[in-house]
Design a protein around this motif. Structure first.
Motif, PDB file in Angstrom:
ATOM      1  N   SER A   1       5.373  27.599 -21.532  1.00  0.00           N
ATOM      2  CA  SER A   1       4.856  26.828 -20.396  1.00  0.00           C
ATOM      3  C   SER A   1       3.360  27.076 -20.233  1.00  0.00           C
ATOM      4  N   LYS A   2       2.642  26.041 -19.789  1.00  0.00           N
ATOM      5  CA  LYS A   2       1.216  26.194 -19.535  1.00  0.00           C
ATOM      6  C   LYS A   2       0.998  27.070 -18.309  1.00  0.00           C
ATOM      7  N   THR A   3      -0.171  27.710 -18.270  1.00  0.00           N
ATOM      8  CA  THR A   3      -0.441  28.669 -17.200  1.00  0.00           C
ATOM      9  C   THR A   3      -0.559  27.985 -15.845  1.00  0.00           C
ATOM     10  N   VAL A   4      -1.348  26.923 -15.759  1.00  0.00           N
ATOM     11  CA  VAL A   4      -1.560  26.222 -14.484  1.00  0.00           C
ATOM     12  C   VAL A   4      -0.505  25.155 -14.288  1.00  0.00           C
ATOM     13  N   ARG A   5      -0.446  24.210 -15.207  1.00  0.00           N
ATOM     14  CA  ARG A   5       0.582  23.167 -15.106  1.00  0.00           C
ATOM     15  C   ARG A   5       1.870  23.700 -15.731  1.00  0.00           C
ATOM     16  N   PHE A   6       2.553  24.514 -14.967  1.00  0.00           N
ATOM     17  CA  PHE A   6       3.714  25.222 -15.483  1.00  0.00           C
ATOM     18  C   PHE A   6       4.867  24.294 -15.862  1.00  0.00           C
ATOM     19  N   TRP A   7       4.840  23.068 -15.336  1.00  0.00           N
ATOM     20  CA  TRP A   7       5.904  22.128 -15.670  1.00  0.00           C
ATOM     21  C   TRP A   7       5.686  21.486 -17.051  1.00  0.00           C
ATOM     22  N   GLU A   8       4.510  21.728 -17.648  1.00  0.00           N
ATOM     23  CA  GLU A   8       4.224  21.227 -18.978  1.00  0.00           C
ATOM     24  C   GLU A   8       4.320  22.381 -19.981  1.00  0.00           C
ATOM     25  N   THR A   9       4.534  22.013 -21.209  1.00  0.00           N
ATOM     26  CA  THR A   9       4.672  23.030 -22.258  1.00  0.00           C
ATOM     27  C   THR A   9       3.598  22.841 -23.325  1.00  0.00           C
ATOM     28  N   LYS A  10       3.382  23.877 -24.074  1.00  0.00           N
ATOM     29  CA  LYS A  10       2.469  23.814 -25.211  1.00  0.00           C
ATOM     30  C   LYS A  10       3.032  24.662 -26.338  1.00  0.00           C
TER      31      LYS A  10
END
Length: 555
Positions: A432-441
């Motif tokens: 999960s991304k640090t700020v936009r936790f609902w998105e993944t990388k």
């Protein structure tokens, strides 16, 4: 014959001497050859090879820290089995170039030896000077692998608790030492020095892992770097090891060209696959002129006429692709048991360079038609789909009393198992991304895991003693009777187009065989009325050919 010089020990030099490269030599066999060769450079668990063929066995390691991965086990097993001094006879690898595969195994082993030489240096510097600390770290990793139960699995809650406990004890030991002075410093460095060695070993492992993976990727992509095996070139007259490798490679090529194959009951002809269809033309030999006898002829006369006609298979009255040039050869088929663990090739005046001489092939065709002994078959073979599909139609001619029987059988060897076509994958992890936790990388992971670095470094000093490493880490045992191609072959009938090719080849081959045989019969004064009627019936029957298990008799 060129290249057959008597050498020490009564052996023969099977190398053909100076050769002129042939255009297209080995063409049409690249996919199967390169897929098998790529296994030499692979990583991953060796259990994948067992899944591809259940007859392959992997002995359980006494210490899982020393167990080989897929590429290490495959390269070692193939090199010993196909180049070993005490090796048994091999099965021909139709649709594949076994020498190329073996050369890649030698090249992969050479690359690993170069890596292991550097890792051995690391172990020498950090392992001997700080041996107690290295043993503690190796014991911890061995404990983790034992608790995990298998390669590349996590240690689980119990393993994590045990490792955490060891870490706490190490910290306490470093803070509160029972010694002072030199031994206090040594004990602290003893636990830290292996970590420094591990970082150095990690760089070495990653560099060679990239090289191995690039060769793996290149072979499966249709290119790649050719195998370099300088160890097979003698540098001086006393270089016995290189001379042995060179001679065994030449023997491997000679055995590949042998005209003797083995029939193993329900397993079919080893190397050619199981028999999926059979068509028999059997009629009485009656003179066309009742007042005269037929001209005497032999089975070889019919087989030779069929051979000449089969050479015209690639010709067609229409401008279409049609058949590629087939391989047409006279084969001697020897029966062996279904569960035979090995085969043996005959020796004597009738054999030269593993090939049964022409006069003996002709004698078998004319005389050994009933009872014990080898049999003669005329074979037309198509290597299709870049070596993935090997179609063989075999023709057998027998004369018993007044009955002439011409039998045509179809054999099919399927594609190389799909496990050999898996390309290397980059190690990544989705987070999960640090700020936009609902998105993944997706992030890249190191090519070599910490546990893999430890495994390679621990194995490195023992690679100079292969029997010891096999004893501690286990080894791969290849299926017998062994041939590189047929033991890893899958069924062709699961592929629609491959199945169509096998079925379509039967009709034209059968008609050419019958046409050539009928011509010989007419020339020798035989009434062909019955043969013509039976041939027309078979011609209609073969148009509805379906694959079956012709080697399994319901009796």
């Amino acid at each position: 014959m060129a290249g057959f010089d008597d050498v020490e020990g009564g052996a023969y030099d099977f190398s053909p001497g100076a050769q002129v490269p042939l255009t297209g030599a080995g063409g049409g066999q690249t996919a199967a050859t390169q897929a098998l060769a790529s296994a030499a450079y692979r990583d991953g668990p060796v259990a994948d090879l067992v899944a591809a063929n259940g007859d392959a066995k992997v002995s359980a390691p006494r210490f899982s820290l020393f167990e080989p991965n897929l590429g290490e086990a495959f390269s070692r097993a193939v090199q010993v089995r196909m180049l070993g001094g005490a090796r048994k006879a091999l099965i021909q690898s139709f649709g594949c170039d076994p020498q190329t595969v073996v050369e890649h195994c030698l090249a992969a082993n050479r690359i690993r030896r170069q890596r292991d030489a550097r890792l051995t240096l690391v172990m020498g510097l950090f392992g001997l000077l700080f041996l107690p600390g290295v043993l503690l770290w190796l014991g911890g990793f061995q404990l983790r692998r034992s608790l995990a139960g298998a390669q590349d699995k996590k240690a689980g809650p119990l393993g994590m608790i045990a490792l955490a406990g060891l870490g706490v004890l190490a910290v306490v030991f470093l803070i509160q030492l029972p010694f002072t002075g030199f031994w206090a410093i040594y004990l602290r460095v003893m636990l830290v020095a292996p970590v420094v060695g591990w970082l150095w070993a990690k760089q070495i492992c990653e560099r060679y892992a990239k090289d191995l993976r690039s060769r793996w990727e290149g072979l499966l992509s249709g290119g790649g770097v050719g195998a370099k095996i300088p160890e097979a070139v003698p540098h001086n007259p006393g270089d016995a090891e290189a001379e042995s490798i060179r001679l065994n490679l030449a023997k491997l090529t000679a055995e590949q060209r042998s005209n003797l194959v083995f029939y193993a009951g329900p397993k079919g002809i080893l190397g050619m696959g199981t028999r999926w269809g059979s068509w028999q033309l059997a009629e009485e030999l009656v003179p066309a002129d009742p007042a005269a006898d037929i001209n005497p002829f032999r089975s070889w006369d019919v087989a030779r006429a069929i051979h000449d006609q089969l050479r015209m298979l690639e010709r067609t009255p229409l401008h279409t692709g049609g058949f590629p040039p087939p391989s047409i050869r006279h084969w001697v088929v020897a029966p062996i048991g279904e569960g035979a663990g090995e085969v043996s090739r005959p020796e004597g005046q009738e054999v030269e360079a593993y090939r049964i001489k022409d006069f003996e092939v002709q004698r078998i065709c004319n005389e050994q038609q009933f009872g014990s002994g080898n049999r003669h078959y005329l074979g037309v073979q198509f290597v299709l789909w870049d070596g993935q599909l090997v179609l063989t139609m075999l023709v057998n001619v027998t004369v018993l009393h007044r009955t002439l029987r011409i039998e045509v059988t179809g054999h099919a060897l399927g594609p190389v198992h799909s496990v050999f076509f898996a390309k290397p994958k980059a190690r990544t992890k989705t987070v999960s991304k640090t700020v936009r936790f609902w998105e993944t990388k997706e992030i890249s992971l190191p090519l070599i895991e910490a546990s893999e670095v430890v495994r390679l470094t621990a194995r490195a000093p023992l690679t100079w003693f292969p029997p010891v490493l096999d004893f501690l880490g286990g080894k791969l045992t290849l299926p017998e009777p062994f041939g590189l191609r047929h033991v890893w072959a899958d069924k062709p009938w699961r592929h629609r187009f491959m199945a169509d090719d096998a079925l379509r080849a039967a009709t034209p081959v059968l008609r050419v065989v019958h046409s050539a045989a009928l011509k010989v019969l007419r020339e020798n004064g035989v009434d062909v009325t019955g043969f013509n009627a039976r041939s027309l019936a078979l011609s209609g029957q073969v148009q509805a050919a379906e694959p079956g298990k012709a080697d399994l008799y319901d009796a």
